[in-house]
Design a protein around this motif. Structure first.
Motif, mmCIF file in Angstrom:
data_model
loop_
_atom_site.group_PDB
_atom_site.id
_atom_site.type_symbol
_atom_site.label_atom_id
_atom_site.label_comp_id
_atom_site.label_asym_id
_atom_site.label_seq_id
_atom_site.Cartn_x
_atom_site.Cartn_y
_atom_site.Cartn_z
ATOM 1 N N PHE A 129 -17.515 45.011 38.877
ATOM 2 C CA PHE A 129 -18.403 45.367 39.977
ATOM 3 C C PHE A 129 -19.504 44.753 40.152
ATOM 4 O O PHE A 129 -19.548 44.105 41.471
ATOM 5 C CB PHE A 129 -18.800 46.668 39.338
ATOM 6 C CG PHE A 129 -18.008 47.303 38.620
ATOM 7 C CD1 PHE A 129 -16.640 48.740 39.673
ATOM 8 C CD2 PHE A 129 -17.885 48.307 37.553
ATOM 9 C CE1 PHE A 129 -16.757 49.561 39.818
ATOM 10 C CE2 PHE A 129 -17.254 49.755 37.054
ATOM 11 C CZ PHE A 129 -16.377 50.217 38.262
ATOM 12 N N ALA A 130 -19.804 43.862 39.507
ATOM 13 C CA ALA A 130 -20.964 42.964 39.824
ATOM 14 C C ALA A 130 -20.368 41.943 40.875
ATOM 15 O O ALA A 130 -21.220 41.263 42.165
ATOM 16 C CB ALA A 130 -21.341 42.256 38.567
ATOM 17 N N PHE A 131 -18.935 40.945 40.448
ATOM 18 C CA PHE A 131 -18.909 40.098 40.946
ATOM 19 C C PHE A 131 -18.135 41.033 42.601
ATOM 20 O O PHE A 131 -18.288 40.067 43.282
ATOM 21 C CB PHE A 131 -17.297 39.564 40.549
ATOM 22 C CG PHE A 131 -16.025 38.438 41.462
ATOM 23 C CD1 PHE A 131 -16.787 37.591 41.062
ATOM 24 C CD2 PHE A 131 -15.376 38.929 42.142
ATOM 25 C CE1 PHE A 131 -16.353 36.358 41.823
ATOM 26 C CE2 PHE A 131 -14.253 38.207 42.721
ATOM 27 C CZ PHE A 131 -14.975 37.086 42.035
ATOM 28 N N VAL A 132 -17.597 42.018 42.466
ATOM 29 C CA VAL A 132 -16.762 42.414 43.471
ATOM 30 C C VAL A 132 -18.701 42.333 44.864
ATOM 31 O O VAL A 132 -18.129 42.123 45.970
ATOM 32 C CB VAL A 132 -16.345 43.615 43.883
ATOM 33 C CG1 VAL A 132 -16.187 45.206 45.360
ATOM 34 C CG2 VAL A 132 -15.135 44.218 43.025
ATOM 35 N N SER A 133 -19.726 43.123 44.417
ATOM 36 C CA SER A 133 -21.068 43.113 44.764
ATOM 37 C C SER A 133 -21.739 41.900 45.273
ATOM 38 O O SER A 133 -22.361 41.653 46.366
ATOM 39 C CB SER A 133 -21.730 44.087 43.814
ATOM 40 O OG SER A 133 -21.306 45.140 43.633
ATOM 41 N N LEU A 134 -21.522 40.762 44.033
ATOM 42 C CA LEU A 134 -21.686 39.621 44.924
ATOM 43 C C LEU A 134 -21.272 38.665 45.889
ATOM 44 O O LEU A 134 -21.777 38.128 47.530
ATOM 45 C CB LEU A 134 -22.281 38.961 43.579
ATOM 46 C CG LEU A 134 -22.160 37.379 43.859
ATOM 47 C CD1 LEU A 134 -23.410 37.719 44.773
ATOM 48 C CD2 LEU A 134 -22.384 36.532 42.453
ATOM 49 N N ILE B 133 -22.952 50.345 41.794
ATOM 50 C CA ILE B 133 -22.785 51.939 41.174
ATOM 51 C C ILE B 133 -22.458 51.869 40.544
ATOM 52 O O ILE B 133 -22.733 52.706 39.446
ATOM 53 C CB ILE B 133 -23.234 52.650 42.408
ATOM 54 C CG1 ILE B 133 -23.785 52.939 43.271
ATOM 55 C CG2 ILE B 133 -23.113 54.173 41.675
ATOM 56 C CD1 ILE B 133 -24.318 54.036 44.997
ATOM 57 N N GLY B 134 -21.020 51.364 40.196
ATOM 58 C CA GLY B 134 -19.924 51.945 39.044
ATOM 59 C C GLY B 134 -20.189 51.128 38.342
ATOM 60 O O GLY B 134 -20.362 51.412 36.888
ATOM 61 N N MET B 135 -21.626 49.804 38.975
ATOM 62 C CA MET B 135 -21.630 48.981 37.008
ATOM 63 C C MET B 135 -22.461 49.686 36.066
ATOM 64 O O MET B 135 -22.857 49.756 35.003
ATOM 65 C CB MET B 135 -22.744 47.572 38.152
ATOM 66 C CG MET B 135 -23.104 46.907 36.938
ATOM 67 S SD MET B 135 -23.518 45.184 38.102
ATOM 68 C CE MET B 135 -24.189 43.883 36.324
ATOM 69 N N GLN B 136 -24.171 50.254 36.871
ATOM 70 C CA GLN B 136 -24.922 51.658 36.406
ATOM 71 C C GLN B 136 -24.029 52.509 35.794
ATOM 72 O O GLN B 136 -24.266 52.564 34.901
ATOM 73 C CB GLN B 136 -25.738 51.937 37.721
ATOM 74 C CG GLN B 136 -27.360 50.767 37.938
ATOM 75 C CD GLN B 136 -27.653 50.577 36.354
ATOM 76 O OE1 GLN B 136 -28.368 51.566 36.154
ATOM 77 N NE2 GLN B 136 -27.589 49.206 36.491
ATOM 78 N N ALA B 137 -22.940 52.877 36.691
ATOM 79 C CA ALA B 137 -21.936 53.855 35.445
ATOM 80 C C ALA B 137 -21.437 53.795 34.338
ATOM 81 O O ALA B 137 -22.004 54.223 33.415
ATOM 82 C CB ALA B 137 -21.290 54.901 36.947
ATOM 83 N N THR B 138 -21.058 52.902 34.451
ATOM 84 C CA THR B 138 -20.611 52.223 33.354
ATOM 85 C C THR B 138 -21.118 51.662 31.857
ATOM 86 O O THR B 138 -21.342 52.006 31.118
ATOM 87 C CB THR B 138 -19.475 50.625 33.466
ATOM 88 O OG1 THR B 138 -19.334 50.944 34.667
ATOM 89 C CG2 THR B 138 -18.616 50.432 32.827
ATOM 90 N N TYR B 139 -22.760 50.552 32.744
ATOM 91 C CA TYR B 139 -23.487 50.958 31.537
ATOM 92 C C TYR B 139 -23.658 52.377 31.017
ATOM 93 O O TYR B 139 -24.190 52.803 30.112
ATOM 94 C CB TYR B 139 -24.551 50.466 32.315
ATOM 95 C CG TYR B 139 -25.205 49.967 31.350
ATOM 96 C CD1 TYR B 139 -26.013 49.101 30.123
ATOM 97 C CD2 TYR B 139 -26.769 51.112 30.965
ATOM 98 C CE1 TYR B 139 -26.160 48.995 29.310
ATOM 99 C CE2 TYR B 139 -28.053 51.101 29.666
ATOM 100 C CZ TYR B 139 -27.518 49.957 29.423
ATOM 101 O OH TYR B 139 -28.311 50.331 28.029
ATOM 102 N N TRP B 140 -24.706 53.516 31.146
ATOM 103 C CA TRP B 140 -24.889 54.392 31.144
ATOM 104 C C TRP B 140 -23.789 55.341 30.686
ATOM 105 O O TRP B 140 -24.399 55.915 28.913
ATOM 106 C CB TRP B 140 -25.513 55.452 32.138
ATOM 107 C CG TRP B 140 -26.928 55.180 32.810
ATOM 108 C CD1 TRP B 140 -27.434 54.052 33.758
ATOM 109 C CD2 TRP B 140 -28.258 54.598 31.910
ATOM 110 N NE1 TRP B 140 -28.662 53.064 33.796
ATOM 111 C CE2 TRP B 140 -28.979 53.739 32.573
ATOM 112 C CE3 TRP B 140 -28.511 55.274 30.667
ATOM 113 C CZ2 TRP B 140 -30.195 53.067 32.009
ATOM 114 C CZ3 TRP B 140 -29.906 54.712 30.031
ATOM 115 C CH2 TRP B 140 -30.622 53.568 30.914
ATOM 116 N N ILE B 141 -22.622 55.517 31.271
ATOM 117 C CA ILE B 141 -21.246 56.553 30.393
ATOM 118 C C ILE B 141 -20.708 55.212 28.949
ATOM 119 O O ILE B 141 -20.381 56.573 27.690
ATOM 120 C CB ILE B 141 -20.828 56.371 30.970
ATOM 121 C CG1 ILE B 141 -21.038 57.427 32.388
ATOM 122 C CG2 ILE B 141 -19.636 57.517 30.498
ATOM 123 C CD1 ILE B 141 -20.711 57.470 34.221
#
Length: 167
Positions: free
Chosen positions: A151-156, A89-97
């Motif tokens: 964010f992706a690293f944390v998720s993976l 979700i953090g990854m998506q928020a960063t992308y859109w913002i």
């Protein structure tokens, strides 16, 4: 068995999402040395390849949500999966913002296919009263990808630990 298959599929899809964001982040040192002309010429090369691969982010998020439904609530794997979802979700928020408005700028004069032009026109940018320097746009784009990679690293990582240790 469903849990195992879903875990592996989720890890693989999120790994692709992390690979794409990490690739952008690893380019940062070299791209920060480019002149304005070279940087402007280079930005459109990412499309459509990274755009196509970007579908792994929403798919990974959906798979992670599904994984939550089949993971025992009282387990460490459940909380690790929640952590992974928060990262996605953090990854998506960063992308859109941060990233998407700059992508709209870089692609404003590019000929995109119907799907690409529809995607990049989504959430149209709001006009600014003061002009933005190209270095401000570059920095916003580049550093937003570093944040997305983290964010992706944390998720993976959370998903791999949940999968490997949740047995």
């Amino acid at each position: 068995m469903i849990l195992c298959v879903l875990q592996i599929l989720t890890v693989l899809v999120v790994a692709v999402a992390m690979a794409l964001s990490l690739a952008h982040a690893l380019e940062l040192p070299g791209k920060m040395r480019l002149t304005k002309e070279a940087y402007y010429a280079m930005q459109p090369i990412y499309y459509p390849g990274f755009t196509f691969g970007g579908f792994t982010e929403p798919v990974g998020t959906i798979l992670t949500i599904l994984l939550l439904f089949v993971t025992p609530v009282a387990s460490a794997a459940f909380w690790l999966t929640i952590t992974a979802l928060a990262g996605l979700i953090g990854m998506q928020a960063t992308y859109w913002i941060f990233t998407h408005p700059v992508n709209q700028f870089w692609l404003q004069n590019e000929k995109l296919n119907r799907m690409g032009s529809g995607f990049f026109s989504f959430a149209a940018k709001t006009p600014r009263s003061t002009p933005v320097s190209w270095t401000e746009l570059r920095d916003r784009w580049e550093y937003s990808h570093v944040a997305r990679a983290l964010f992706a690293f944390v998720s993976l990582g959370a998903l791999v630990i949940a999968t490997a240790c949740g047995r």
